[in-house]
Design a protein around this motif. Structure first.
Motif, mmCIF file in Angstrom:
data_model
loop_
_atom_site.group_PDB
_atom_site.id
_atom_site.type_symbol
_atom_site.label_atom_id
_atom_site.label_comp_id
_atom_site.label_asym_id
_atom_site.label_seq_id
_atom_site.Cartn_x
_atom_site.Cartn_y
_atom_site.Cartn_z
ATOM 1 N N VAL A 46 0.939 -1.266 0.114
ATOM 2 C CA VAL A 46 -0.064 -0.082 0.109
ATOM 3 C C VAL A 46 0.819 1.459 -0.160
ATOM 4 O O VAL A 46 2.071 1.101 0.349
ATOM 5 C CB VAL A 46 -1.007 0.031 1.363
ATOM 6 N N GLY A 47 0.229 2.362 -0.662
ATOM 7 C CA GLY A 47 1.284 3.666 -0.570
ATOM 8 C C GLY A 47 2.336 3.638 -1.174
ATOM 9 O O GLY A 47 3.470 3.914 -1.008
ATOM 10 N N LEU A 48 2.120 2.662 -2.604
ATOM 11 C CA LEU A 48 3.352 2.295 -3.156
ATOM 12 C C LEU A 48 4.443 3.418 -3.633
ATOM 13 O O LEU A 48 5.392 3.541 -3.176
ATOM 14 C CB LEU A 48 2.866 1.660 -4.525
ATOM 15 N N PRO A 49 4.029 4.568 -4.113
ATOM 16 C CA PRO A 49 4.904 5.724 -4.597
ATOM 17 C C PRO A 49 5.759 6.200 -3.492
ATOM 18 O O PRO A 49 6.746 6.570 -3.559
ATOM 19 C CB PRO A 49 3.899 6.668 -5.443
ATOM 20 N N LYS A 50 4.753 6.662 -2.445
ATOM 21 C CA LYS A 50 5.459 7.296 -1.163
ATOM 22 C C LYS A 50 6.530 6.222 -0.740
ATOM 23 O O LYS A 50 7.560 6.755 -0.245
ATOM 24 C CB LYS A 50 4.333 7.534 -0.180
ATOM 25 N N ARG A 51 6.102 5.024 -0.648
ATOM 26 C CA ARG A 51 6.952 3.998 0.193
ATOM 27 C C ARG A 51 8.113 3.754 -0.702
ATOM 28 O O ARG A 51 9.122 3.470 -0.077
ATOM 29 C CB ARG A 51 6.299 2.898 0.635
ATOM 30 N N MET A 52 7.941 3.615 -1.971
ATOM 31 C CA MET A 52 9.165 3.481 -3.139
ATOM 32 C C MET A 52 10.013 4.624 -2.712
ATOM 33 O O MET A 52 11.223 4.404 -2.882
ATOM 34 C CB MET A 52 8.453 3.287 -4.454
#
Length: 206
Positions: free
Chosen positions: A116-122
């Motif tokens: 979840v929250g892929l862009p931010k976590r990436m």
């Protein structure tokens, strides 16, 4: 800021605090909207209004917790000592607050590879990898990532595997200090090996 806007933000904060506790203790499947609302002292309809549903609330909780952790425990300095120091401070953080390890445990157990929250976590993970490369010049991005996941695994295991830890290494009063020392030593040796390898001439590594 208007009183209504202030109340909205305060209500969201109360719900997130209660939800964080609920998810840490019971996971996504075991968490209950009614308990979260009751703990926050808020009508449960506000959860659906502000977050959508239980899954979306879990998404917000885990992204918020991990984003805070990235800021609270930075990588500082250079060399293997810097990575060992980072591991020690991350271990200390999790001993005081096991929120992130518990949420990651539940996420992995219940969602597998779904993120979840892929862009931010990436972006957060990429920033941490960049900091590792800066601390260990010449180390590849792949090796930096491997070192980081090793550190996270070592530090996250302490609060989520207490029974196994006790069975393998004992439950004496000094156990936490011994575990911390072992983590720091392991990370130092791993980082030193990567740093030494990075300084070798390319032909000798072929």
């Amino acid at each position: 800021m208007t009183p209504m806007a202030w109340d909205t933000e305060r209500t969201k904060a109360l719900l997130l605090e209660a939800a964080t506790s609920e998810f840490c203790t019971r996971g996504l499947a075991g968490a209950r909207i009614d308990r979260i609302a009751a703990e926050a002292g808020v009508n449960k309809e506000r959860i659906y209004q502000y977050f959508g549903n239980k899954n979306a609330l879990f998404d917000t909780v885990i992204v918020t917790a991990l984003s805070s952790l990235m800021d609270e425990v930075p990588i500082e300095g250079n060399g293997p000592e810097a990575m060992a120091d980072y591991a020690g401070r991350l271990f200390d953080h999790h001993q005081k607050d096991a929120t992130a390890p518990r949420l990651l445990f539940w996420e992995g157990l219940e969602r597998g590879t779904e993120v979840v929250g892929l862009p931010k976590r990436m972006a957060n993970c990429a920033s941490k990898v960049n900091s590792t490369i800066a601390a260990l010049p010449g180390v590849s991005r792949e090796d930096a990532g491997d070192l980081l996941i090793t550190i996270v695994s070592l530090c996250d295991a302490a609060p989520v595997l207490p029974a196994l830890d006790g069975l393998m290494a004992g439950n004496d009063p000094g156990r936490a200090e011994r575990r911390r020392a072992a983590v720091v030593r392991t990370v130092y040796l791993a980082a030193a090996a990567l740093a030494a390898e990075a300084q070798e001439p390319a032909h000798s590594r072929a």
